[in-house]
Design a protein around this motif. Structure first.
Motif, PDB file in Angstrom:
ATOM      1  N   GLY A  93     -10.500   4.731  20.261  1.00 41.80           N
ATOM      2  CA  GLY A  93     -11.538   3.972  19.576  1.00 41.80           C
ATOM      3  C   GLY A  93     -11.880   4.466  18.192  1.00 41.80           C
ATOM      4  O   GLY A  93     -12.768   3.915  17.539  1.00 41.80           O
ATOM      5  N   LYS A  94     -11.176   5.510  17.709  1.00 43.42           N
ATOM      6  CA  LYS A  94     -11.451   6.054  16.380  1.00 43.42           C
ATOM      7  C   LYS A  94     -10.168   6.029  15.550  1.00 43.42           C
ATOM      8  O   LYS A  94      -9.166   6.625  15.936  1.00 43.42           O
ATOM      9  N   PHE A  95     -10.232   5.347  14.435  1.00 39.58           N
ATOM     10  CA  PHE A  95      -9.081   5.247  13.539  1.00 39.58           C
ATOM     11  C   PHE A  95      -9.395   5.990  12.249  1.00 39.58           C
ATOM     12  O   PHE A  95     -10.445   5.783  11.636  1.00 39.58           O
ATOM     13  N   LYS A  96      -8.487   6.861  11.841  1.00 37.00           N
ATOM     14  CA  LYS A  96      -8.673   7.633  10.614  1.00 37.00           C
ATOM     15  C   LYS A  96      -7.407   7.532   9.771  1.00 37.00           C
ATOM     16  O   LYS A  96      -6.307   7.696  10.285  1.00 37.00           O
ATOM     17  N   ILE A  97      -7.595   7.275   8.499  1.00 44.98           N
ATOM     18  CA  ILE A  97      -6.462   7.244   7.576  1.00 44.98           C
ATOM     19  C   ILE A  97      -6.796   8.112   6.372  1.00 44.98           C
ATOM     20  O   ILE A  97      -7.914   8.058   5.844  1.00 44.98           O
ATOM     21  N   ARG A  98      -5.858   8.943   5.991  1.00 46.83           N
ATOM     22  CA  ARG A  98      -6.030   9.877   4.881  1.00 46.83           C
ATOM     23  C   ARG A  98      -4.965   9.587   3.825  1.00 46.83           C
ATOM     24  O   ARG A  98      -3.773   9.589   4.127  1.00 46.83           O
ATOM     25  N   ILE A  99      -5.408   9.362   2.601  1.00 48.57           N
ATOM     26  CA  ILE A  99      -4.484   9.070   1.500  1.00 48.57           C
ATOM     27  C   ILE A  99      -4.745  10.049   0.362  1.00 48.57           C
ATOM     28  O   ILE A  99      -5.900  10.295  -0.002  1.00 48.57           O
ATOM     29  N   VAL A 100      -3.678  10.600  -0.175  1.00 48.70           N
ATOM     30  CA  VAL A 100      -3.767  11.517  -1.312  1.00 48.70           C
ATOM     31  C   VAL A 100      -2.888  10.969  -2.430  1.00 48.70           C
ATOM     32  O   VAL A 100      -1.718  10.641  -2.205  1.00 48.70           O
ATOM     33  N   LEU A 101      -3.460  10.862  -3.633  1.00 52.90           N
ATOM     34  CA  LEU A 101      -2.717  10.437  -4.819  1.00 52.90           C
ATOM     35  C   LEU A 101      -2.703  11.590  -5.818  1.00 52.90           C
ATOM     36  O   LEU A 101      -3.743  12.201  -6.077  1.00 52.90           O
ATOM     37  N   TYR A 102      -1.530  11.861  -6.375  1.00 55.89           N
ATOM     38  CA  TYR A 102      -1.382  12.951  -7.337  1.00 55.89           C
ATOM     39  C   TYR A 102      -1.246  12.368  -8.741  1.00 55.89           C
ATOM     40  O   TYR A 102      -0.440  11.466  -8.976  1.00 55.89           O
ATOM     41  N   SER A 103      -2.017  12.907  -9.668  1.00 57.30           N
ATOM     42  CA  SER A 103      -2.059  12.333 -11.016  1.00 57.30           C
ATOM     43  C   SER A 103      -1.008  12.911 -11.942  1.00 57.30           C
ATOM     44  O   SER A 103      -0.790  12.390 -13.028  1.00 57.30           O
ATOM     45  N   ASN A 104      -0.335  13.977 -11.544  1.00 56.11           N
ATOM     46  CA  ASN A 104       0.639  14.621 -12.433  1.00 56.11           C
ATOM     47  C   ASN A 104       2.021  14.020 -12.268  1.00 56.11           C
ATOM     48  O   ASN A 104       3.026  14.708 -12.293  1.00 56.11           O
ATOM     49  N   VAL A 105       2.070  12.690 -12.081  1.00 60.04           N
ATOM     50  CA  VAL A 105       3.341  11.984 -11.914  1.00 60.04           C
ATOM     51  C   VAL A 105       3.632  11.219 -13.184  1.00 60.04           C
ATOM     52  O   VAL A 105       2.822  10.411 -13.635  1.00 60.04           O
ATOM     53  N   GLN A 106       4.764  11.464 -13.758  1.00 60.43           N
ATOM     54  CA  GLN A 106       5.170  10.751 -14.967  1.00 60.43           C
ATOM     55  C   GLN A 106       5.933   9.510 -14.567  1.00 60.43           C
ATOM     56  O   GLN A 106       6.976   9.577 -13.940  1.00 60.43           O
ATOM     57  N   GLU A 107       5.404   8.335 -14.919  1.00 60.63           N
ATOM     58  CA  GLU A 107       6.073   7.081 -14.556  1.00 60.63           C
ATOM     59  C   GLU A 107       7.051   6.704 -15.654  1.00 60.63           C
ATOM     60  O   GLU A 107       6.785   6.858 -16.805  1.00 60.63           O
ATOM     61  N   VAL A 124       0.842  -1.200   0.000  1.00 54.49           N
ATOM     62  CA  VAL A 124       0.000   0.000   0.000  1.00 54.49           C
ATOM     63  C   VAL A 124       0.875   1.247   0.000  1.00 54.49           C
ATOM     64  O   VAL A 124       0.666   2.179  -0.791  1.00 54.49           O
ATOM     65  N   TYR A 125       1.864   1.282   0.886  1.00 53.06           N
ATOM     66  CA  TYR A 125       2.762   2.440   0.933  1.00 53.06           C
ATOM     67  C   TYR A 125       3.509   2.608  -0.385  1.00 53.06           C
ATOM     68  O   TYR A 125       3.730   3.734  -0.851  1.00 53.06           O
ATOM     69  N   ARG A 126       3.904   1.496  -0.993  1.00 55.38           N
ATOM     70  CA  ARG A 126       4.633   1.580  -2.249  1.00 55.38           C
ATOM     71  C   ARG A 126       3.721   2.065  -3.382  1.00 55.38           C
ATOM     72  O   ARG A 126       4.138   2.854  -4.235  1.00 55.38           O
ATOM     73  N   ALA A 127       2.464   1.598  -3.397  1.00 51.19           N
ATOM     74  CA  ALA A 127       1.521   2.041  -4.427  1.00 51.19           C
ATOM     75  C   ALA A 127       1.238   3.534  -4.293  1.00 51.19           C
ATOM     76  O   ALA A 127       1.135   4.252  -5.293  1.00 51.19           O
ATOM     77  N   VAL A 128       1.119   4.018  -3.063  1.00 59.74           N
ATOM     78  CA  VAL A 128       0.908   5.455  -2.838  1.00 59.74           C
ATOM     79  C   VAL A 128       2.136   6.244  -3.281  1.00 59.74           C
ATOM     80  O   VAL A 128       2.018   7.315  -3.888  1.00 59.74           O
ATOM     81  N   ALA A 129       3.319   5.706  -2.998  1.00 55.38           N
ATOM     82  CA  ALA A 129       4.555   6.402  -3.363  1.00 55.38           C
ATOM     83  C   ALA A 129       4.720   6.517  -4.875  1.00 55.38           C
ATOM     84  O   ALA A 129       5.377   7.443  -5.360  1.00 55.38           O
ATOM     85  N   LYS A 130       4.124   5.592  -5.641  1.00 59.00           N
ATOM     86  CA  LYS A 130       4.218   5.658  -7.097  1.00 59.00           C
ATOM     87  C   LYS A 130       3.636   6.954  -7.637  1.00 59.00           C
ATOM     88  O   LYS A 130       4.055   7.453  -8.684  1.00 59.00           O
ATOM     89  N   TYR A 131       2.652   7.509  -6.931  1.00 60.69           N
ATOM     90  CA  TYR A 131       2.009   8.751  -7.359  1.00 60.69           C
ATOM     91  C   TYR A 131       2.430   9.927  -6.479  1.00 60.69           C
ATOM     92  O   TYR A 131       1.725  10.931  -6.416  1.00 60.69           O
TER      93      TYR A 131
END
Length: 436
Positions: free
Chosen positions: A422-436, A403-410
């Motif tokens: 008792g409350k778990f929150k996770i926030r993920i942001v993916l940027y589309s302007n990444v040239q692979e 998961v961390y590696r897939a996020v790092a790709k973008y």
């Protein structure tokens, strides 16, 4: 005499500093350094003290020197680099095995071609470090895959036998060659060193192949899950279309019956008839996600049904287009893993079981928020990354790293919030302007 001692001591210090350079040059290929510099300073200091002491002051039997050298190297690596201890152990033993083989090879070369320098320890150490530096440089140009440090422990245990056996064999060969000091023995020992050196270098190639195999199997599992969910989603849509067609076909007859009940003022029968129609299932089907993105819709639909069966409140706020500039496999891996863990965590809570999923595509960037109830304590690494708490942490740890590696790709980010009990929150942001 005093001047020679100072000169030799200065040369030994320079050789120790070179050993530190080789240490970082080698291990930087495979591991990321820790942020806490003071731990690295402590580890490297111990490594330098031992390297200097073993060449000038300390005099132990060969097998004790080898064991203590491996121990100090392992301690320095543990304090300096991130990663799993068993993978570090493989590279530590391989590091020392190759270094030992280089020293033995250089010793035989000096005895054969430059016997006048063979007895000068500093010359042998200098030449061996030149060869070792060349080997590390070759490794750095070839082996650059990050997955090499994420292999399961069973692979590490098996592969560590090769450098360990090489050290044992080489030590015995060196002692045998020392006892039988003749040209034929030195030539045979030299060929043995070269063969063992090649075997130890091949360890890295084997590691890369195992890493590739592990990644392919992991991606195959992701695609298999994605295809299964897409097929299920398609079947549900086909069923919904068939039910909708049946409703349209029977609508006229149903309305005639309802009108007849109304004209005769049989309101209770009319109400029962309407409830009977609704109870057939044709009018209660409501998809939890209708974005048109089949990967997202199928995943959320599957885990929504799973959560409902476990009596977990599942709410969504999905605002994404049908097509996004992210690979379906990456989205499936990230969202699938988050929802799976959210369902498993919420299931363990006795009261107020809930999962909230929010997705938004804004300015070509994808925002993914998942909140859920949980019970227990989260485990995190030093860089605030989440660690698996499951009994099968080996496999789940690999999934979490994916998961961390897939996020790092973008060039994305993962933020975890657990400040409220008792409350778990996770926030993920993916940027589309990444040239692979």
């Amino acid at each position: 005499m005093w001047t020679n001692r100072v000169l030799m001591c200065g040369i030994d210090i320079l050789l120790c500093l070179w050993a530190v350079y080789l240490f970082f040059f080698y291990f930087d290929i495979f591991f990321a350094r820790k942020r806490k510099r003071y731990l690295s300073v402590i580890g490297i200091t111990l490594f330098v003290i031992w390297q200097f002491g073993i060449t000038t002051i300390i005099s132990f039997p060969a097998y004790i020197n080898i064991a203590v050298t491996i121990m100090f190297t392992f301690l320095a690596v543990m304090m300096t680099y991130e990663g799993r201890w068993w993978n570090k152990g493989v590279f530590v033993i391989t590091f020392n095995a190759i270094w030992m083989l280089m020293e033995t090879l250089c010793n035989y070369i000096l005895i054969t071609y430059c016997p006048q320098y063979a007895a000068v320890r500093q010359v042998g150490s200098f030449v061996s470090k030149i060869f070792f530096n060349a080997v590390i440089l070759a490794l750095k140009k070839v082996f650059t895959d990050d997955d090499i440090k994420e292999l399961p422990v069973r692979y590490s245990i098996l592969l560590v036998l090769i450098p360990t056996g090489s050290i044992y064999i080489m030590n015995n060969i060196f002692m045998l060659g020392f006892a039988n000091n003749n040209g034929r023995t030195r030539i045979n020992s030299t060929f043995t060193v070269l063969i063992l050196l090649g075997m130890n270098i091949l360890i890295f190639y084997v590691y890369m192949k195992l890493a590739d195999d592990l990644r392919l199997r992991r991606m195959a599992a992701v695609y298999e899950q994605q295809l299964e969910l897409c097929e299920r989603h398609q079947q549900e849509r086909e069923l919904s279309m068939l039910q909708l067609r049946d409703i349209k076909h029977n609508m006229k007859n149903n309305l005639i019956s309802i009108l007849a009940y109304a004209e005769n003022k049989e309101y209770e029968k009319m109400t029962g008839f309407i409830e009977e129609i609704m109870g057939e299932g044709g009018m209660v089907i409501a998809s939890i996600s209708n974005s048109g993105n089949i990967v997202i819709d199928s995943l959320i639909g599957y885990w929504y049904v799973t959560a409902q069966n476990k009596k977990i409140i599942f709410k969504t706020d999905i605002c994404i287009p049908m097509i996004m500039p992210f690979k379906g496999a990456d989205l499936s891996l990230i969202l699938g893993y988050l929802l799976e863990n959210a369902v498993e965590a919420a299931e363990k809570v006795e009261e107020n079981k809930y999962i909230n999923v929010k997705m938004k595509f804004d300015k070509n960037n994808l925002l993914l928020f998942v909140d859920n109830s949980y019970k227990g304590k989260l485990l995190k690494t030093r860089d605030n990354r989440l660690k698996s708490t499951k009994s099968d942490a080996e496999n789940h740890g690999v999934g979490l790293a994916s998961v961390y590696r897939a996020v790092a790709k973008y060039h994305g980010s993962v933020v975890i919030e657990d400040s409220e009990p008792g409350k778990f929150k996770i926030r993920i942001v993916l940027y589309s302007n990444v040239q692979e």
